[in-house]
Design a protein around this motif. Structure first.
Motif, mmCIF file in Angstrom:
data_model
loop_
_atom_site.group_PDB
_atom_site.id
_atom_site.type_symbol
_atom_site.label_atom_id
_atom_site.label_comp_id
_atom_site.label_asym_id
_atom_site.label_seq_id
_atom_site.Cartn_x
_atom_site.Cartn_y
_atom_site.Cartn_z
ATOM 1 N N PRO A 76 0.813 -1.213 0.000
ATOM 2 C CA PRO A 76 0.000 0.000 0.000
ATOM 3 C C PRO A 76 0.855 1.275 0.000
ATOM 4 O O PRO A 76 0.404 2.320 -0.462
ATOM 5 C CB PRO A 76 -0.812 -0.082 1.286
ATOM 6 C CG PRO A 76 -0.659 -1.474 1.787
ATOM 7 C CD PRO A 76 0.548 -2.074 1.160
ATOM 8 N N GLU A 77 2.108 1.172 0.459
ATOM 9 C CA GLU A 77 3.003 2.349 0.489
ATOM 10 C C GLU A 77 3.469 2.717 -0.918
ATOM 11 O O GLU A 77 4.246 3.660 -1.074
ATOM 12 C CB GLU A 77 4.257 2.122 1.335
ATOM 13 C CG GLU A 77 4.083 1.532 2.697
ATOM 14 C CD GLU A 77 3.897 0.015 2.648
ATOM 15 O OE1 GLU A 77 4.874 -0.725 2.428
ATOM 16 O OE2 GLU A 77 2.753 -0.419 2.849
ATOM 17 N N ALA A 78 3.042 1.976 -1.918
ATOM 18 C CA ALA A 78 3.433 2.265 -3.299
ATOM 19 C C ALA A 78 2.176 2.572 -4.117
ATOM 20 O O ALA A 78 1.786 1.795 -4.980
ATOM 21 C CB ALA A 78 4.180 1.071 -3.890
ATOM 22 N N PRO A 79 1.533 3.715 -3.839
ATOM 23 C CA PRO A 79 0.239 3.984 -4.462
ATOM 24 C C PRO A 79 0.269 4.061 -5.987
ATOM 25 O O PRO A 79 -0.671 3.619 -6.643
ATOM 26 C CB PRO A 79 -0.202 5.307 -3.848
ATOM 27 C CG PRO A 79 1.020 5.923 -3.271
ATOM 28 C CD PRO A 79 1.952 4.804 -2.944
ATOM 29 N N THR A 80 1.337 4.584 -6.570
ATOM 30 C CA THR A 80 1.377 4.683 -8.039
ATOM 31 C C THR A 80 1.445 3.297 -8.660
ATOM 32 O O THR A 80 0.722 2.983 -9.611
ATOM 33 C CB THR A 80 2.595 5.514 -8.500
ATOM 34 O OG1 THR A 80 2.628 6.726 -7.768
ATOM 35 C CG2 THR A 80 2.503 5.845 -9.966
ATOM 36 N N THR A 81 2.297 2.453 -8.110
ATOM 37 C CA THR A 81 2.439 1.094 -8.626
ATOM 38 C C THR A 81 1.138 0.318 -8.422
ATOM 39 O O THR A 81 0.685 -0.407 -9.306
ATOM 40 C CB THR A 81 3.613 0.378 -7.924
ATOM 41 O OG1 THR A 81 4.758 1.227 -8.012
ATOM 42 C CG2 THR A 81 3.933 -0.940 -8.580
ATOM 43 N N ARG A 82 0.519 0.506 -7.263
ATOM 44 C CA ARG A 82 -0.775 -0.144 -7.003
ATOM 45 C C ARG A 82 -1.825 0.347 -7.991
ATOM 46 O O ARG A 82 -2.717 -0.393 -8.381
ATOM 47 C CB ARG A 82 -1.261 0.155 -5.585
ATOM 48 C CG ARG A 82 -0.755 -0.811 -4.553
ATOM 49 C CD ARG A 82 -1.383 -0.545 -3.205
ATOM 50 N NE ARG A 82 -2.670 -1.197 -3.065
ATOM 51 C CZ ARG A 82 -2.838 -2.472 -2.751
ATOM 52 N NH1 ARG A 82 -1.805 -3.250 -2.566
ATOM 53 N NH2 ARG A 82 -4.040 -2.984 -2.632
ATOM 54 N N ALA A 83 -1.715 1.613 -8.385
ATOM 55 C CA ALA A 83 -2.682 2.177 -9.328
ATOM 56 C C ALA A 83 -2.586 1.483 -10.688
ATOM 57 O O ALA A 83 -3.603 1.216 -11.323
ATOM 58 C CB ALA A 83 -2.463 3.680 -9.474
ATOM 59 N N PHE A 84 -1.360 1.163 -11.134
ATOM 60 C CA PHE A 84 -1.204 0.409 -12.387
ATOM 61 C C PHE A 84 -1.953 -0.915 -12.262
ATOM 62 O O PHE A 84 -2.672 -1.322 -13.172
ATOM 63 C CB PHE A 84 0.267 0.093 -12.663
ATOM 64 C CG PHE A 84 1.087 1.266 -13.097
ATOM 65 C CD1 PHE A 84 0.594 2.187 -14.008
ATOM 66 C CD2 PHE A 84 2.367 1.437 -12.618
ATOM 67 C CE1 PHE A 84 1.364 3.265 -14.422
ATOM 68 C CE2 PHE A 84 3.147 2.511 -13.025
ATOM 69 C CZ PHE A 84 2.645 3.421 -13.923
ATOM 70 N N ALA A 85 -1.750 -1.588 -11.134
ATOM 71 C CA ALA A 85 -2.424 -2.863 -10.891
ATOM 72 C C ALA A 85 -3.938 -2.670 -10.861
ATOM 73 O O ALA A 85 -4.687 -3.484 -11.410
ATOM 74 C CB ALA A 85 -1.934 -3.470 -9.577
ATOM 75 N N GLY A 86 -4.383 -1.580 -10.261
ATOM 76 C CA GLY A 86 -5.822 -1.294 -10.180
ATOM 77 C C GLY A 86 -6.432 -1.055 -11.550
ATOM 78 O O GLY A 86 -7.538 -1.510 -11.841
ATOM 79 N N ILE A 87 -5.713 -0.339 -12.403
ATOM 80 C CA ILE A 87 -6.196 -0.077 -13.767
ATOM 81 C C ILE A 87 -6.343 -1.396 -14.520
ATOM 82 O O ILE A 87 -7.354 -1.644 -15.176
ATOM 83 C CB ILE A 87 -5.238 0.883 -14.512
ATOM 84 C CG1 ILE A 87 -5.392 2.294 -13.940
ATOM 85 C CG2 ILE A 87 -5.502 0.870 -16.017
ATOM 86 C CD1 ILE A 87 -4.293 3.256 -14.347
ATOM 87 N N LEU A 88 -5.339 -2.260 -14.398
ATOM 88 C CA LEU A 88 -5.413 -3.557 -15.072
ATOM 89 C C LEU A 88 -6.494 -4.443 -14.447
ATOM 90 O O LEU A 88 -7.211 -5.156 -15.156
ATOM 91 C CB LEU A 88 -4.058 -4.261 -15.052
ATOM 92 C CG LEU A 88 -2.961 -3.571 -15.876
ATOM 93 C CD1 LEU A 88 -1.635 -4.306 -15.713
ATOM 94 C CD2 LEU A 88 -3.338 -3.464 -17.345
ATOM 95 N N THR A 89 -6.648 -4.382 -13.116
ATOM 96 C CA THR A 89 -7.680 -5.170 -12.436
ATOM 97 C C THR A 89 -9.058 -4.799 -12.978
ATOM 98 O O THR A 89 -9.852 -5.665 -13.343
ATOM 99 C CB THR A 89 -7.638 -4.921 -10.907
ATOM 100 O OG1 THR A 89 -6.376 -5.342 -10.405
ATOM 101 C CG2 THR A 89 -8.737 -5.675 -10.185
ATOM 102 N N GLU A 90 -9.345 -3.500 -13.024
ATOM 103 C CA GLU A 90 -10.658 -3.047 -13.494
ATOM 104 C C GLU A 90 -10.802 -3.197 -14.999
ATOM 105 O O GLU A 90 -11.823 -3.648 -15.499
ATOM 106 C CB GLU A 90 -10.881 -1.585 -13.106
ATOM 107 C CG GLU A 90 -11.312 -1.454 -11.675
ATOM 108 C CD GLU A 90 -11.904 -0.097 -11.346
ATOM 109 O OE1 GLU A 90 -12.365 0.631 -12.258
ATOM 110 O OE2 GLU A 90 -11.898 0.235 -10.156
ATOM 111 N N GLY A 91 -9.766 -2.786 -15.714
ATOM 112 C CA GLY A 91 -9.853 -2.776 -17.167
ATOM 113 C C GLY A 91 -9.887 -4.151 -17.800
ATOM 114 O O GLY A 91 -10.423 -4.325 -18.891
ATOM 115 N N LEU A 92 -9.315 -5.144 -17.113
ATOM 116 C CA LEU A 92 -9.246 -6.491 -17.682
ATOM 117 C C LEU A 92 -10.246 -7.460 -17.056
ATOM 118 O O LEU A 92 -10.245 -8.646 -17.374
ATOM 119 C CB LEU A 92 -7.828 -7.057 -17.545
ATOM 120 C CG LEU A 92 -6.723 -6.262 -18.236
ATOM 121 C CD1 LEU A 92 -5.363 -6.897 -17.968
ATOM 122 C CD2 LEU A 92 -6.984 -6.122 -19.730
ATOM 123 N N ALA A 93 -11.091 -6.975 -16.165
ATOM 124 C CA ALA A 93 -12.073 -7.848 -15.510
ATOM 125 C C ALA A 93 -12.950 -8.507 -16.571
ATOM 126 O O ALA A 93 -13.541 -7.830 -17.408
ATOM 127 C CB ALA A 93 -12.927 -7.043 -14.527
#
Length: 141
Positions: A76-93
């Motif tokens: 969680p201390e890496a919000p930008t990197t987590r955001a990449f993962a979040g974009i792929l999580t939502e976008g590729l669902a």
């Protein structure tokens, strides 16, 4: 084949956004990363992405119907990197293997992120996508 519609929508939203709100939008996606299932505890069977500055793990599983389940883990201390993962999580669902392989390698540049965040971070995000696509390719060949 075009990229998954949900991901295309996210890319368009970012590309159209004024530069000063891009970072804010990006960080909203850091909450989209779901906790890992019990089966992946301790990153069992996950691949580490050494190009990321922070510890980042991913796993793609292609199902018999060619839909793909994707898991990401990073602190969680890496919000930008987590955001990449979040974009792929939502976008590729719900995306299929072919749709994932159709995602352009310059996804983050298309979103306009190269202007908003450091090249090192963009490279990390690009590496995540490349490894994800490689895992999918290996499972369908």
């Amino acid at each position: 084949m075009p990229m998954p519609p949900k991901l295309a929508e996210i890319v368009d939203e970012f590309a159209a956004a004024p530069r000063e709100v891009v970072l804010e939008m990006l960080l909203e996606f850091s909450d989209a990363v779901a906790p890992l299932p019990e089966s992946l505890a301790g990153h069992e069977g996950m691949e580490q992405v050494p190009e990321c500055q922070t510890q980042f793990f991913l796993r793609a599983a292609v199902n018999p119907d060619r839909s793909v389940d994707v898991w990401f883990d990073c602190p969680p201390e890496a919000p930008t990197t987590r955001a990449f993962a979040g974009i792929l999580t939502e976008g590729l669902a719900g995306a299929t293997a072919d749709e994932i392989l159709a995602v352009p390698d310059d996804l983050y540049q298309r979103m306009g992120l190269a202007q908003a965040i450091s090249p090192l971070r963009v490279r990390g995000g690009t590496a995540v996508l490349a490894r994800l696509k490689r895992q999918v390719r290996e499972q369908i060949s």
